[in-house]
Scaffold this active site. Structure first.
Site, PDB file in Angstrom:
ATOM      1  N   LEU A  67      -7.540  34.307  -5.814  1.00 33.75           N
ATOM      2  CA  LEU A  67      -7.271  32.887  -5.587  1.00 33.75           C
ATOM      3  C   LEU A  67      -8.346  32.391  -4.636  1.00 33.75           C
ATOM      4  CD1 LEU A  67      -5.198  30.556  -6.139  1.00 33.75           C
ATOM      5  CD2 LEU A  67      -4.209  31.135  -3.913  1.00 33.75           C
ATOM      6  N   HIS A 142     -17.508  33.544  -0.216  1.00 32.77           N
ATOM      7  CA  HIS A 142     -16.762  32.343  -0.587  1.00 32.77           C
ATOM      8  C   HIS A 142     -15.297  32.717  -0.431  1.00 32.77           C
ATOM      9  CE1 HIS A 142     -16.374  28.843  -3.704  1.00 32.77           C
ATOM     10  NE2 HIS A 142     -15.190  29.050  -3.149  1.00 32.77           N
ATOM     11  N   ILE A 143     -14.541  31.952   0.349  1.00 32.33           N
ATOM     12  CA  ILE A 143     -13.145  32.296   0.639  1.00 32.33           C
ATOM     13  C   ILE A 143     -12.391  32.676  -0.629  1.00 32.33           C
ATOM     14  CG2 ILE A 143     -10.902  31.353   1.348  1.00 32.33           C
ATOM     15  CD1 ILE A 143     -12.334  29.629   3.366  1.00 32.33           C
ATOM     16  N   HIS A 144     -11.727  33.831  -0.602  1.00 32.44           N
ATOM     17  CA  HIS A 144     -10.854  34.195  -1.711  1.00 32.44           C
ATOM     18  C   HIS A 144      -9.804  35.188  -1.235  1.00 32.44           C
ATOM     19  CE1 HIS A 144     -14.204  37.093  -1.777  1.00 32.44           C
ATOM     20  NE2 HIS A 144     -13.374  37.966  -2.332  1.00 32.44           N
ATOM     21  N   PHE A 145      -8.650  35.116  -1.863  1.00 34.10           N
ATOM     22  CA  PHE A 145      -7.530  36.012  -1.587  1.00 34.10           C
ATOM     23  C   PHE A 145      -7.355  36.944  -2.783  1.00 34.10           C
ATOM     24  CE2 PHE A 145      -6.885  32.481   1.174  1.00 34.10           C
ATOM     25  CZ  PHE A 145      -6.140  32.926   2.258  1.00 34.10           C
TER      26      PHE A 145
END
Length: 213
Positions: A67, A142-145
């Site tokens: 996500l 890049h921000i991701h979960f």
């Protein structure tokens, strides 16, 4: 006014995905997205104005989801800095509003995507992992979960048939068993379709709780 290049840096694979799969005002769940719009293929399950969800191309276990934010933020601190800007010009205020909506969207969609993941895979346990910086095993800046399903012993762990990314094994040992293998595109397409259907059912049951993000 910001440009497309500022929103989607060309050297960032997640920005390439964001640029290829624009949000549909009719629904945050894409009906039949073409996985070949990017290379390697992207098996998309969620596309909103602020966040996207898709299968990891090097999953630890079947159903491993990422996500991520649509706009490019490297770490959570970068997202917070954009949220808390005190600049008075229109572009800065708009960027601050967008970062705030992005933060809210992450909070709204993490439990929804988790519910869809549990529904499709039948698991009761899963990791939600978010890394910030190279020393914390962040590979894509890049921000991701990561939403990583944890199956019972002997159930649907990676079978060792795919190509293993040996360089990633040490970084991921802390998160439990499982080696990272290349995602099979046929399997990915099947799982992604099931996840989209399950996620649609989830939001239909919760859409009155909050805004569509």
């Amino acid at each position: 006014m910001s440009t497309v290049a500022e929103h989607y840096p060309i050297d960032c694979p997640f920005c390439n995905i964001a640029n290829a799969y624009l949000p549909d005002p009719a629904s945050p769940i894409p009906s039949s997205p073409d996985p070949a719009k990017v290379d390697p293929q992207c098996h998309l399950i969620l596309s909103t104005p602020y966040v996207l969800g898709f299968l990891d191309i090097l999953p630890i276990a079947p159903g491993h989801i990422l996500l991520t934010t649509r706009r490019h933020y490297r770490t959570l601190i970068d997202l917070h800095k954009a949220t808390s800007t005190t600049a008075q010009d229109w572009a800065s205020r708009r960027a601050a509003e967008e970062s705030l909506e992005t933060s809210r969207a992450l909070g709204e969609w993490l439990p929804r995507v988790s519910q869809a993941l549990c529904k499709v895979t039948g698991i009761e346990d899963w990791n939600v992992v978010q890394n910030n910086g190279e020393r914390a095993a962040q590979v894509v800046p890049h921000i991701h979960f990561h939403l990583i399903p944890r199956y019972q012993e002997g159930r649907r762990e990676n079978a060792g048939k795919g190509k293993v990314d040996v360089g990633m094994l040490k970084s991921w040992r802390m998160f439990g068993r499982g080696a990272r293998e290349e995602l099979d595109d046929e399997e990915g397409a099947e799982i992604a379709a099931e996840l989209r259907e399950a996620l649609q059912e989830v939001i239909q049951g919760t859409e009155s709780v909050g805004p569509k993000l």
